[in-house]
Design an enzyme around this catalytic site. Structure first.
Site, PDB file in Angstrom:
ATOM      1  N   HIS A   1       0.809  -1.213   0.000  1.00  0.00           N
ATOM      2  CA  HIS A   1       0.000   0.000   0.000  1.00  0.00           C
ATOM      3  C   HIS A   1       0.847   1.269   0.000  1.00  0.00           C
ATOM      4  CE1 HIS A   1       0.362  -0.056   4.543  1.00  0.00           C
ATOM      5  NE2 HIS A   1       0.415   1.245   4.328  1.00  0.00           N
TER       6      HIS A   1
ATOM      7  N   ASP B   1       0.318  -7.661   2.254  1.00  0.00           N
ATOM      8  CA  ASP B   1       0.585  -6.248   1.955  1.00  0.00           C
ATOM      9  C   ASP B   1       2.095  -6.039   1.870  1.00  0.00           C
ATOM     10  OD1 ASP B   1       0.363  -3.548   1.611  1.00  0.00           O
ATOM     11  OD2 ASP B   1      -0.105  -3.109   3.702  1.00  0.00           O
TER      12      ASP B   1
ATOM     13  N   SER C   1       4.520   2.760   7.756  1.00  0.00           N
ATOM     14  CA  SER C   1       4.254   1.597   6.910  1.00  0.00           C
ATOM     15  C   SER C   1       5.470   1.242   6.063  1.00  0.00           C
ATOM     16  CB  SER C   1       3.072   1.873   5.985  1.00  0.00           C
ATOM     17  OG  SER C   1       1.874   1.942   6.712  1.00  0.00           O
TER      18      SER C   1
ATOM     19  N   GLY D   1      -6.363 -24.761  -2.937  1.00  0.00           N
ATOM     20  CA  GLY D   1      -7.533 -24.912  -3.806  1.00  0.00           C
ATOM     21  C   GLY D   1      -8.817 -25.230  -3.083  1.00  0.00           C
ATOM     22  N   VAL D   2      -8.918 -24.774  -1.823  1.00  0.00           N
ATOM     23  CA  VAL D   2     -10.172 -24.947  -1.083  1.00  0.00           C
ATOM     24  C   VAL D   2     -10.530 -23.628  -0.408  1.00  0.00           C
ATOM     25  CG1 VAL D   2      -9.742 -27.397  -0.637  1.00  0.00           C
ATOM     26  CG2 VAL D   2      -9.069 -25.690   1.086  1.00  0.00           C
TER      27      VAL D   2
END
Length: 278
Positions: A6, A37, A129, A182-183
């Site tokens: 960000h 992030d 940040s 993949g779930v």
């Protein structure tokens, strides 16, 4: 170099970095992570005859520590440009908690779900940040990423061990590749497992609510399965399925301990690439 996504969110924007003495570098964003992030950046001299060009390969850097060894109560320092006004500010505090889950938002209103974070009372303000959270040995144990603006002394940082696989992936492939099981799932508490009468003796786990990956489907994972461990490491509310999968590489197979209806099973699944499913 590492920072928050960000901090450098826009593909078509120009970014620059400045040393304490005012020396400027252009910032090239090499990769943005699709899940955390985090962004990987490279500092480039604005011109071959600039003073910045003489510093290439000579800039100091900090050592990455081991965030798995961090203890609640450990003293840490947060470094950054507080409020984008007070450059090179250092604040001190402790690791207040670990395994936190938050929904963070940036100035543009974009949100991201983050989990497994350190909570710290070292003052983290806007402008911190992407800066490091370091231990008393000067090692980076996390990246400052979010704050609770309705509270005092509550900030959050991404453990550096969650970031190291991104760096390794970029070094190996030239891009960030994220492993995908993949779930879709929801983490269950002991109370929820008891109330759902899953017969799990009140263990915690991840309830599979959908299977969308071809590899997961071929391996036999089904809606209603409860994944209790990955490669023998038990899941819990503090250690989710996502956190168990992230350290592994795309193409690697993992062994899942699964509770199905009234009996345990072991299922091997090959991890695919998150970016290919998007």
């Amino acid at each position: 170099a590492l920072t928050n996504k960000h901090v450098v969110p826009e593909e078509d924007h120009f970014y620059a970095a400045f040393l304490p003495d005012g020396t400027r570098f252009d910032v090239v964003v090499e990769a943005r992570d699709t899940l955390f992030d985090v962004a990987l950046i490279r500092l480039v001299p604005p011109s071959p005859d600039s003073y910045a060009a003489t510093l290439v390969g000579k800039l100091p850097f900090v050592e990455l520590g081991d965030s798995s060894s961090v203890k609640v109560g450990e003293v840490v320092l947060a470094i950054g440009n507080s409020l984008s006004e007070y450059a090179n500010t250092t604040t001190a505090g402790i690791v207040s908690a670990e395994g936190r889950q938050v929904v963070a938002s940036d100035a543009a209103g974009e949100t991201v779900d983050l989990s497994g974070l350190f909570q710290t009372d070292a003052a983290i303000n806007f402008g911190n940040s992407g800066g490091p959270l370091v231990n008393l040995r000067g090692q980076v144990i996390a990246i400052n990423t979010a704050l609770d603006d309705e509270a005092q002394g509550i900030g959050f940082a991404i453990p550096i061990n969650d970031v190291k696989p991104l760096v390794k992936s970029f070094q190996q492939y030239g891009e960030i590749r994220r492993p995908l099981l993949g779930v879709s799932y929801m983490m269950l508490t002991r109370a929820q497992i008891y109330e759902l009468d899953l017969g799990l003796n009140q263990k915690q786990g991840a309830l599979v609510v959908g299977v969308f990956g071809d590899a997961a489907a071929r391996a036999g994972l089904k809606e209603g399965d409860v994944i209790t461990a990955v490669n023998g490491v038990s899941l819990s509310w503090e250690f989710s399925l996502r956190e168990a999968i992230l350290p592994h590489a795309v193409g690697e197979s993992v062994t899942l301990q699964v509770w199905r209806t009234d009996h345990p099973e072991e299922i091997q699944v090959e991890l695919t690439d998150l970016t290919e499913s998007q």
